[in-house]
Design a protein around this motif. Structure first.
Motif, short mmCIF file in Angstrom:
data_model
loop_
_atom_site.label_atom_id
_atom_site.label_comp_id
_atom_site.label_asym_id
_atom_site.label_seq_id
_atom_site.Cartn_x
_atom_site.Cartn_y
_atom_site.Cartn_z
N LEU A 51 0.83 -1.20 0.00
CA LEU A 51 0.00 0.00 0.00
C LEU A 51 0.87 1.26 0.00
O LEU A 51 0.59 2.21 -0.74
CB LEU A 51 -0.92 0.00 1.22
CG LEU A 51 -2.04 -1.04 1.24
CD1 LEU A 51 -2.75 -1.02 2.59
CD2 LEU A 51 -3.03 -0.81 0.10
N ALA A 52 1.91 1.26 0.83
CA ALA A 52 2.78 2.43 0.91
C ALA A 52 3.50 2.68 -0.41
O ALA A 52 3.60 3.82 -0.87
CB ALA A 52 3.79 2.25 2.04
N ARG A 53 3.98 1.61 -1.01
CA ARG A 53 4.71 1.79 -2.28
C ARG A 53 3.75 2.25 -3.39
O ARG A 53 4.13 3.07 -4.24
CB ARG A 53 5.40 0.50 -2.68
CG ARG A 53 6.23 0.66 -3.94
CD ARG A 53 7.45 -0.21 -3.94
NE ARG A 53 8.31 0.08 -5.08
CZ ARG A 53 9.53 -0.39 -5.24
NH1 ARG A 53 10.05 -1.17 -4.31
NH2 ARG A 53 10.25 -0.09 -6.30
N ARG A 54 2.54 1.74 -3.38
CA ARG A 54 1.55 2.17 -4.37
C ARG A 54 1.26 3.66 -4.20
O ARG A 54 1.19 4.39 -5.20
CB ARG A 54 0.27 1.36 -4.20
CG ARG A 54 -0.86 1.73 -5.15
CD ARG A 54 -2.10 0.90 -4.87
NE ARG A 54 -3.17 1.19 -5.81
CZ ARG A 54 -4.04 2.18 -5.67
NH1 ARG A 54 -3.96 2.99 -4.63
NH2 ARG A 54 -4.98 2.37 -6.57
N ASN A 55 1.09 4.10 -2.97
CA ASN A 55 0.82 5.51 -2.72
C ASN A 55 1.98 6.38 -3.19
O ASN A 55 1.78 7.42 -3.83
CB ASN A 55 0.55 5.74 -1.23
CG ASN A 55 -0.73 5.09 -0.76
OD1 ASN A 55 -1.64 4.82 -1.56
ND2 ASN A 55 -0.82 4.81 0.53
N TRP A 56 3.19 5.95 -2.85
CA TRP A 56 4.37 6.72 -3.26
C TRP A 56 4.44 6.80 -4.79
O TRP A 56 4.74 7.87 -5.35
CB TRP A 56 5.64 6.07 -2.72
CG TRP A 56 6.87 6.66 -3.34
CD1 TRP A 56 7.48 7.83 -3.01
CD2 TRP A 56 7.62 6.13 -4.44
NE1 TRP A 56 8.57 8.07 -3.83
CE2 TRP A 56 8.66 7.03 -4.72
CE3 TRP A 56 7.50 4.98 -5.22
CZ2 TRP A 56 9.59 6.82 -5.74
CZ3 TRP A 56 8.42 4.76 -6.25
CH2 TRP A 56 9.45 5.68 -6.49
N ALA A 57 4.19 5.69 -5.47
CA ALA A 57 4.28 5.67 -6.93
C ALA A 57 3.30 6.65 -7.56
O ALA A 57 3.62 7.34 -8.55
CB ALA A 57 4.04 4.26 -7.46
N GLU A 58 2.10 6.74 -6.99
CA GLU A 58 1.11 7.68 -7.52
C GLU A 58 1.59 9.12 -7.34
O GLU A 58 1.46 9.95 -8.25
CB GLU A 58 -0.23 7.48 -6.81
CG GLU A 58 -0.92 6.16 -7.12
CD GLU A 58 -1.34 6.05 -8.59
OE1 GLU A 58 -1.69 7.09 -9.17
OE2 GLU A 58 -1.29 4.93 -9.13
N LEU A 59 2.15 9.42 -6.18
CA LEU A 59 2.64 10.77 -5.93
C LEU A 59 3.87 11.07 -6.77
O LEU A 59 4.02 12.18 -7.30
CB LEU A 59 2.97 10.96 -4.45
CG LEU A 59 1.80 10.81 -3.47
CD1 LEU A 59 2.28 10.98 -2.04
CD2 LEU A 59 0.69 11.81 -3.78
N ALA A 60 4.76 10.09 -6.90
CA ALA A 60 5.97 10.28 -7.69
C ALA A 60 5.62 10.51 -9.16
O ALA A 60 6.39 11.12 -9.90
CB ALA A 60 6.89 9.07 -7.55
N GLY A 61 4.45 10.01 -9.58
CA GLY A 61 4.00 10.23 -10.94
C GLY A 61 3.39 11.60 -11.19
O GLY A 61 2.96 11.89 -12.30
N GLY A 62 3.34 12.41 -10.15
CA GLY A 62 2.90 13.80 -10.31
C GLY A 62 1.53 14.14 -9.74
O GLY A 62 1.09 15.29 -9.83
N ARG A 63 0.85 13.14 -9.16
CA ARG A 63 -0.45 13.43 -8.58
C ARG A 63 -0.29 14.01 -7.18
O ARG A 63 0.76 13.87 -6.55
CB ARG A 63 -1.30 12.16 -8.53
CG ARG A 63 -1.51 11.53 -9.90
CD ARG A 63 -2.35 10.28 -9.81
NE ARG A 63 -3.73 10.61 -9.45
CZ ARG A 63 -4.60 9.73 -8.97
NH1 ARG A 63 -4.22 8.47 -8.74
NH2 ARG A 63 -5.83 10.09 -8.69
N SER A 64 -1.32 14.67 -6.68
CA SER A 64 -1.25 15.30 -5.38
C SER A 64 -1.80 14.37 -4.30
O SER A 64 -2.54 13.41 -4.59
CB SER A 64 -2.07 16.60 -5.37
OG SER A 64 -3.46 16.31 -5.46
N VAL A 65 -1.47 14.67 -3.06
CA VAL A 65 -2.01 13.92 -1.92
C VAL A 65 -3.53 13.99 -1.93
O VAL A 65 -4.21 12.99 -1.66
CB VAL A 65 -1.44 14.46 -0.60
CG1 VAL A 65 -2.27 13.97 0.58
CG2 VAL A 65 0.01 14.02 -0.42
#
Length: 213
Positions: free
Chosen positions: A172-186
């Protein structure tokens, strides 16, 4: 005259923090494999033996930041509210971390946090050490589950449930990080992160509930 013990400890804490901050800054700028321990010691203006008195390895300069969370899941289970199952307590704790944008949940878009996670995920020796932390966390959590009244008897069941939770939390943590690293916001990712956690814990609890977890 010797320094008071409290002052000595504060000086040690400052030196430890300086060494870690210096190392991580250099790793982020030049890459983990391109920066030597001697380079870090020189930049922090300490000797190489002094650095090794604080950190046993180059990897520890980075991953000591995980130490604050070592054994955290076991503590959540032991300190859970009356009436909560272990998995309910772990779910609530993870959800609170998402709401607080705790870096350990991956849902933190501070540039330094994103860069730190990229450093860890992209460096094989750091990833291997994270696996060691996860194994220790699994063992500690299994011990806490063994103490919980009503859970299935036998160490295998406790270890299996603990391992499943630790892996789920990492995914879950890595999935969240990947989404943010892709440019999406919290703000954009948070609802999806909550939904993913709901799904994950539902899958966990459906399988484990018959055994008291």
């Amino acid at each position: 005259m010797s320094e008071p013990a409290g002052l000595r400890e504060r000086k040690k804490d400052r030196t430890r923090q300086l060494l870690s901050d210096t190392a991580i800054e250099m790793f982020l700028a030049d890459g983990f494999d391109r920066v030597g321990v001697a380079d870090i010691a020189a930049a922090a203006e300490v000797s190489k033996p002094t650095l090794f008195r604080y950190f046993a390895s180059k990897e520890d300069l980075v991953l000591h930041r995980f130490a604050d969370h070592q054994g955290e899941s076991a503590g959540v289970v032991r300190d859970r509210e009356a009436g909560d199952t272990p998995l309910q307590a772990l779910h609530r704790h993870f959800r609170a971390g998402l709401d607080a944008h705790d870096p350990v949940t991956g849902l933190c878009d501070h540039p330094q946090v994103l860069a730190f996670h990229r450093l860890v995920f992209d460096t094989p020796s750091l990833t291997a050490r994270v696996a060691e932390y996860a194994a220790a966390d699994t063992e500690a959590l299994a011990g806490a589950l063994a103490e919980a009244p009503g859970t299935a008897s036998g160490p295998l069941a406790h270890s299996l449930v603990a391992a499943q939770f630790i892996v789920v939390r990492q995914m879950l943590a890595r999935r969240n990080w990947a989404e943010l690293a892709g440019g999406r916001s919290v703000r954009q990712v948070h609802p999806e992160a909550v939904a993913a956690a709901e799904l994950a814990f539902s899958l966990l609890s459906d399988g484990a509930s018959s055994h008291g977890y």
